[in-house]
Design an enzyme around this catalytic site. Structure first.
Site, short mmCIF file in Angstrom:
data_model
loop_
_atom_site.label_atom_id
_atom_site.label_comp_id
_atom_site.label_asym_id
_atom_site.label_seq_id
_atom_site.Cartn_x
_atom_site.Cartn_y
_atom_site.Cartn_z
N ALA A 71 2.46 -2.46 4.22
CA ALA A 71 2.43 -1.43 5.21
C ALA A 71 1.72 -2.48 6.38
CB ALA A 71 1.21 -0.54 4.70
N SER A 77 0.76 -1.05 -0.04
CA SER A 77 0.03 -0.02 0.05
C SER A 77 0.77 1.17 0.11
CB SER A 77 -0.99 -0.11 1.24
OG SER A 77 -1.80 -0.98 1.30
N HIS A 118 -3.48 0.73 -4.88
CA HIS A 118 -2.74 -0.33 -5.42
C HIS A 118 -3.16 -0.20 -7.08
CE1 HIS A 118 -1.67 -3.10 -1.91
NE2 HIS A 118 -2.74 -2.13 -1.35
N HIS A 158 -4.85 -9.69 -2.38
CA HIS A 158 -5.19 -9.97 -1.05
C HIS A 158 -6.37 -11.12 -0.88
CE1 HIS A 158 -3.75 -5.85 -0.96
NE2 HIS A 158 -3.05 -6.14 0.21
N MET A 186 -2.23 -7.77 6.48
CA MET A 186 -3.10 -8.82 5.91
C MET A 186 -2.72 -9.17 4.62
SD MET A 186 -6.35 -6.06 6.40
CE MET A 186 -6.48 -5.05 7.81
N SER A 187 -1.19 -9.26 4.48
CA SER A 187 -0.69 -9.77 3.24
C SER A 187 0.60 -10.73 3.32
CB SER A 187 -0.37 -8.67 2.30
OG SER A 187 0.68 -7.66 2.64
N ASN A 205 1.31 2.64 11.15
CA ASN A 205 0.05 3.10 12.44
C ASN A 205 0.48 2.27 13.45
OD1 ASN A 205 -1.13 1.20 10.26
ND2 ASN A 205 -2.34 0.84 12.37
N TYR A 207 -8.21 -11.14 1.43
CA TYR A 207 -9.69 -10.41 1.97
C TYR A 207 -10.53 -9.79 0.70
CZ TYR A 207 -7.03 -5.81 1.69
OH TYR A 207 -6.27 -4.93 1.16
N GLU A 208 -9.69 -9.91 -0.33
CA GLU A 208 -10.51 -9.38 -1.63
C GLU A 208 -11.66 -10.39 -2.16
OE1 GLU A 208 -7.99 -6.71 -4.58
OE2 GLU A 208 -6.72 -7.87 -3.28
N HIS A 246 -7.51 3.14 6.58
CA HIS A 246 -7.03 3.11 5.48
C HIS A 246 -6.13 4.39 4.86
CE1 HIS A 246 -5.65 0.69 1.98
NE2 HIS A 246 -6.22 1.60 1.03
N1 HPA Z 1 -3.51 -3.83 10.90
C1 HPA Z 1 -3.27 -4.75 9.92
N2 HPA Z 1 -3.15 -4.19 8.70
C2 HPA Z 1 -2.46 -3.06 8.60
C3 HPA Z 1 -2.52 -2.23 9.45
C4 HPA Z 1 -3.02 -2.73 10.99
O1 HPA Z 1 -3.00 -2.08 11.79
N3 HPA Z 1 -2.03 -1.17 9.15
C5 HPA Z 1 -1.35 -1.55 7.65
N4 HPA Z 1 -1.96 -2.64 7.46
#
Ligand code: HPA
Length: 266
Positions: A107, A25, A55, A77, A205-206, A229, A79-80, A241
Site C-alpha cells: 500500500a 496492508s 497483517h 517492516h 515503508m516497505s 491515499n 519500523y517494527e 492507517h
Molecule cells: N506514506 C507512507 N506509507 C504509506 C502511505 C503514505 O502516505 N500510504 C500507505 N503507505
C-alpha cells in the site's frame, strides 16, 4: 538458515515453490479462496513475529493456476524494530526453497495529484530513502555477489505481462517510481514535495529492502503498489492507517484479479 529450511520442508514435504508473493496492508483477500499449507511466522525459526494490524503473519504454500507458490500474508517492516536483515530473511529462505520469481505488493501514498487513491501502480524502479541497505554485512556467496547490479530490478518482462493483463481486464494500470522511507511516521508535506521533485510517484515503508535482496538473489521481481491515499500535503485529509487498510480492501479486490491473471501468464 538450514534449521528454517528443514522445518519448512517438514511441513511441505517435496513441494517446491517457484513463485513468491508478498501481500501488503489489507491485501489479504488475495488468499481467501486458496487452499494449502499454512505456517504462522511464530512457528518458524528465524522469522520475527509480525506486529502490524491488518497483517496476518503466515506463509501459505499452495498451487495457483498450476504454479507452485509461497505467499507471505504480512511482511516484516524496518519500523517494527526488525533489522533489514530480519526484514528480508524470508526472501533468502524462498530462494533456498527454489523460488525464482517474486511479486511484491504494498500500500502506498500518492505523490502526484493525478495518481488518485484506488489506483494500481506498476513499480518501474525505486529510490531507497531508508538510510541503510539490507545487504550490509558479510556476504553469502551462495545467494549472490558482493556488489549486485540493480539495473532492471523490476523486470520489464513481468511488467509487460502485467500491462497486457490489465488491458484485457480493463484496469487502468499506472506506472511509476516507488520511494521508501523508514516510517512509522508518515512523511511531512516538505518530504512529499522533495520525493515528487526527485521523480518518485508513490511512497511507502516497505518493499525496497525485499526487492534489493530478491534482485541480489537473481529473482525476477514484479512490484505493484496499491495507491491507498494522497501523501501528506496533497489533500485535506491527513494520511492514516485506517484509510490505508480500508482502501486496501476495496481496491485490493481489483489488484487480486489482476494478480491472478498475471500469474496464469508468467
Ligand atoms: N506514506 C507512507 N506509507 C504509506 C502511505 C503514505 O502516505 N500510504 C500507505 N503507505
Amino acid at each position: 538458515m538450514q534449521e528454517t529450511i528443514n522445518f519448512i520442508k517438514s511441513k511441505i514435504n517435496d513441494f517446491k515453490p517457484e513463485l513468491a508473493i508478498v501481500l501488503g496492508s489489507g491485501l489479504g483477500a488475495f488468499c481467501d479462496s486458496l487452499d494449502g499449507v499454512r505456517i504462522p511466522y511464530s512457528e518458524i525459526t528465524g522469522f520475527a513475529p509480525s506486529t502490524v494490524k491488518g497483517h496476518k503473519g503466515e506463509l501459505l504454500f499452495c498451487e495457483i493456476h498450476s504454479k507452485k507458490a509461497v505467499i507471505m500474508q504480512g511482511r516484516f517492516h524496518f519500523y517494527e524494530g526488525h533489522s533489514l536483515g530480519a526484514t528480508t530473511y524470508p526472501i533468502k529462505v524462498f530462494k533456498k526453497l527454489g523460488v525464482n520469481k517474486i511479486i511484491l505488493t504494498n500500500a502506498a501514498g500518492s505523490l502526484k495529484k493525478d495518481l488518485t487513491p484506488g489506483s494500481i501502480m506498476a513499480i518501474s524502479d525505486h529510490i531507497n530513502f531508508m538510510g541503510s541497505n539490507p545487504l550490509i554485512g558479510e556476504n553469502d556467496e551462495t545467494l549472490g555477489t558482493r556488489f549486485p547490479d540493480m539495473n532492471d530490478l523490476y523486470s520489464k518482462r513481468l511488467r509487460d505481462v502485467l500491462f497486457d493483463c490489465a488491458k484485457d481486464l480493463n484496469i487502468d494500470l499506472k506506472e511509476g517510481v516507488y520511494s521508501a522511507l523508514t516510517g512509522p511516521s508518515y512523511e511531512t508535506p516538505a518530504e512529499v514535495r522533495m520525493l515528487a521533485l526527485l521523480g518518485a510517484s508513490a511512497t511507502g515503508m516497505s518493499t525496497v529492502p525485499e526487492a534489493i535482496v530478491a534482485k541480489y538473489c537473481s529473482m525476477e521481481v514484479l512490484g505493484v503498489s496499491l495507491i491507498t491515499n494522497y501523501a501528506a500535503g496533497l489533500s485535506d485529509v491527513a494520511p492514516n492507517h485506517k484509510e490505508v487498510v480500508e482502501m486496501g480492501k476495496v481496491a485490493g479486490l481489483e489488484l487480486s484479479k489482476l494478480l491472478h491473471e498475471t500469474i496464469k501468464r508468467i
